[in-house]
Design a protein around this motif. Structure first.
Motif, short mmCIF file in Angstrom:
data_model
loop_
_atom_site.label_atom_id
_atom_site.label_comp_id
_atom_site.label_asym_id
_atom_site.label_seq_id
_atom_site.Cartn_x
_atom_site.Cartn_y
_atom_site.Cartn_z
N ALA A 178 0.82 -1.22 0.00
CA ALA A 178 0.00 0.00 0.00
C ALA A 178 0.84 1.26 0.00
CB ALA A 178 -0.94 0.00 1.21
N ASN A 179 2.14 1.14 0.28
CA ASN A 179 3.00 2.32 0.38
C ASN A 179 3.63 2.73 -0.94
OD1 ASN A 179 2.77 2.59 3.30
ND2 ASN A 179 3.94 0.70 3.41
N VAL A 180 3.32 2.01 -2.01
CA VAL A 180 3.88 2.36 -3.32
C VAL A 180 2.74 2.50 -4.33
CG1 VAL A 180 6.06 1.19 -2.84
CG2 VAL A 180 4.24 -0.05 -4.01
N ASN A 181 3.04 3.10 -5.46
CA ASN A 181 2.06 3.27 -6.55
C ASN A 181 0.78 3.95 -6.08
OD1 ASN A 181 3.85 1.91 -8.26
ND2 ASN A 181 2.90 -0.08 -7.86
N TYR A 182 0.92 4.89 -5.12
CA TYR A 182 -0.24 5.63 -4.62
C TYR A 182 -1.33 4.70 -4.09
CZ TYR A 182 2.09 9.36 -7.18
OH TYR A 182 3.02 10.25 -7.65
N ASN A 183 -0.90 3.62 -3.43
CA ASN A 183 -1.82 2.65 -2.84
C ASN A 183 -2.73 2.01 -3.89
OD1 ASN A 183 -3.20 1.11 -0.89
ND2 ASN A 183 -4.69 2.73 -0.52
N GLN A 184 -2.18 1.74 -5.06
CA GLN A 184 -2.96 1.06 -6.09
C GLN A 184 -3.30 -0.36 -5.68
OE1 GLN A 184 -0.94 0.45 -9.83
NE2 GLN A 184 -2.83 -0.01 -10.93
N GLY A 185 -2.38 -1.03 -4.97
CA GLY A 185 -2.59 -2.42 -4.61
C GLY A 185 -2.43 -3.33 -5.81
N CYS A 186 -2.55 -4.64 -5.57
CA CYS A 186 -2.47 -5.61 -6.66
C CYS A 186 -3.88 -6.01 -7.04
CB CYS A 186 -1.63 -6.82 -6.26
SG CYS A 186 -2.06 -7.57 -4.68
N GLY A 187 -4.27 -5.70 -8.28
CA GLY A 187 -5.66 -5.86 -8.68
C GLY A 187 -5.87 -6.83 -9.81
N VAL A 188 -7.10 -7.32 -9.90
CA VAL A 188 -7.55 -8.18 -11.01
C VAL A 188 -8.89 -7.66 -11.50
CG1 VAL A 188 -8.26 -10.50 -11.71
CG2 VAL A 188 -6.35 -10.21 -10.11
N SER A 189 -8.96 -7.33 -12.79
CA SER A 189 -10.21 -6.90 -13.41
C SER A 189 -10.97 -8.12 -13.91
CB SER A 189 -9.91 -5.95 -14.57
OG SER A 189 -11.11 -5.56 -15.21
N PHE A 190 -12.23 -8.26 -13.50
CA PHE A 190 -13.02 -9.42 -13.89
C PHE A 190 -13.24 -9.45 -15.40
CE2 PHE A 190 -15.42 -10.58 -9.72
CZ PHE A 190 -14.24 -10.49 -9.02
#
Length: 328
Positions: A178-190
């Motif tokens: 959460a401290n990098v990439n402006y808290n983008q997180g690791c995501g998956v688009s359905f």
């Protein structure tokens, strides 16, 4: 054959892999059960949204929250304009009193908030905290006129996801910290259609199932309301007398986040018991920053302030939420 119990022959020896978890009903929230099992948060929105989260008494008295025997609704104010010096548009954020570690969650959702300026989410975070310690898991999330659901993890450092996983969805990011990439997180688009927003609502909603274990990480399935392949145990979940577990017949999950000790994000270092959250904010860090390219007119905050009628479809309608906890 039940998943996880296949026998393997290797160099003349028979090995029995560790059994997959089975899950027993812990909590069931239908209609008025939400009123006792959840807390109405009134905090300032941590994502800097144009929102005024109201308490339970205010939500019930103004019909921002209401329940029948079989339905629970949370919605935005769709009748008042908002003064520029106010905190934001009235809305609801609720958090479960109970927290869950290894669990299987079945959400039967009839309608989710949709429309320009909206940012609804169904997610979980560590009861112990403070955030991001203990992790965050976003099960349902999107902004503005999105039509595909995004599931994500947000964690402390040293948690990444592999690009290649056995999932139907498409990775959008691999760094969970959460401290990098402006808290983008690791995501998956359905990948399935009608997993979010207006298309989801047009189909009469659907079912989301989340399985979370140390052995198999976080897996999320989705079925639109009218799909012929909805498993019977999802459409008609078992009660306290029966256990449930994910089946091969459920198909490949939309999103998979490996968290075992052999992965690049181990469970015990990044996750603990989570409370569940439903919320609906407006603009803010994501919906606001994406607003100019969303196909919505004007500026996000002006739109939210001046157009109450635009939020008539900005509501959650929950048929049932059931949480099953793991036993091996």
């Amino acid at each position: 054959m039940r998943t996880g119990y296949a026998l393997l022959l290797f160099f003349g020896h028979t090995f029995i892999p560790a059994a997959s978890a089975r899950f027993s009903l812990k909590d069931s929230y239908v209609g008025q059960n939400f009123l006792d099992g959840w807390t109405w948060d009134t905090l300032d929105d941590p994502t800097h949204g144009r929102v005024n989260y109201v308490d339970k008494e205010a939500a019930l008295s103004s019909n921002l929250s209401y329940a029948s025997g079989s339905k629970f609704v949370m919605r935005a104010d769709d009748w008042n304009t908002v003064d520029s010096d106010a905190r934001g548009r009235d809305s609801v954020r609720i958090i479960s009193r109970n927290a869950y570690d290894e669990a299987l969650i079945i959400l039967d959702l009839q309608h989710m908030p949709e429309g320009c300026g909206t940012w609804p989410a169904f997610w979980s975070l560590s009861q112990q905290g403070p955030w991001p310690n203990g992790g965050e898991i976003d099960f349902i999330e999107g902004v503005n006129l999105d039509t595909q659901n995004l599931a994500s993890l947000h964690t402390t450092p040293e948690c990444t996801m592999p690009q290649s996983r056995l999932e139907s969805g498409n990775p959008t990011s691999l760094e969970c910290n959460a401290n990098v990439n402006y808290n983008q997180g690791c995501g998956v688009s359905f990948a399935k259609p009608a997993s979010y927003g207006s298309p989801f609502n047009a189909e009469g909603g659907g079912f989301y199932v989340i399985a979370r274990t140390k052995q198999e990480g976080v897996r999320i399935w989705f079925w639109s309301r009218n799909e012929a392949t909805i498993p019977d145990e999802v459409r008609n979940p078992p009660d306290e007398s029966q256990a449930i577990e994910p089946q091969d017949s459920w198909g490949i999950p939309e999103a998979v986040f490996p968290l075992d000790n052999n992965s690049t994000c181990d469970y015990d270092s990044h996750f603990n018991a989570h409370q569940l959250v439903f919320d609906l904010t407006f603009c803010g860090d994501w919906a606001g920053s994406a607003y100019s390219t969303s196909g919505c007119g004007g500026t996000c905050e002006d739109f939210v302030n001046k157009n109450p009628q635009a939020f008539s479809k900005a509501y959650w309608e929950v048929n049932a939420l059931r949480i099953y906890t793991a036993n091996y």
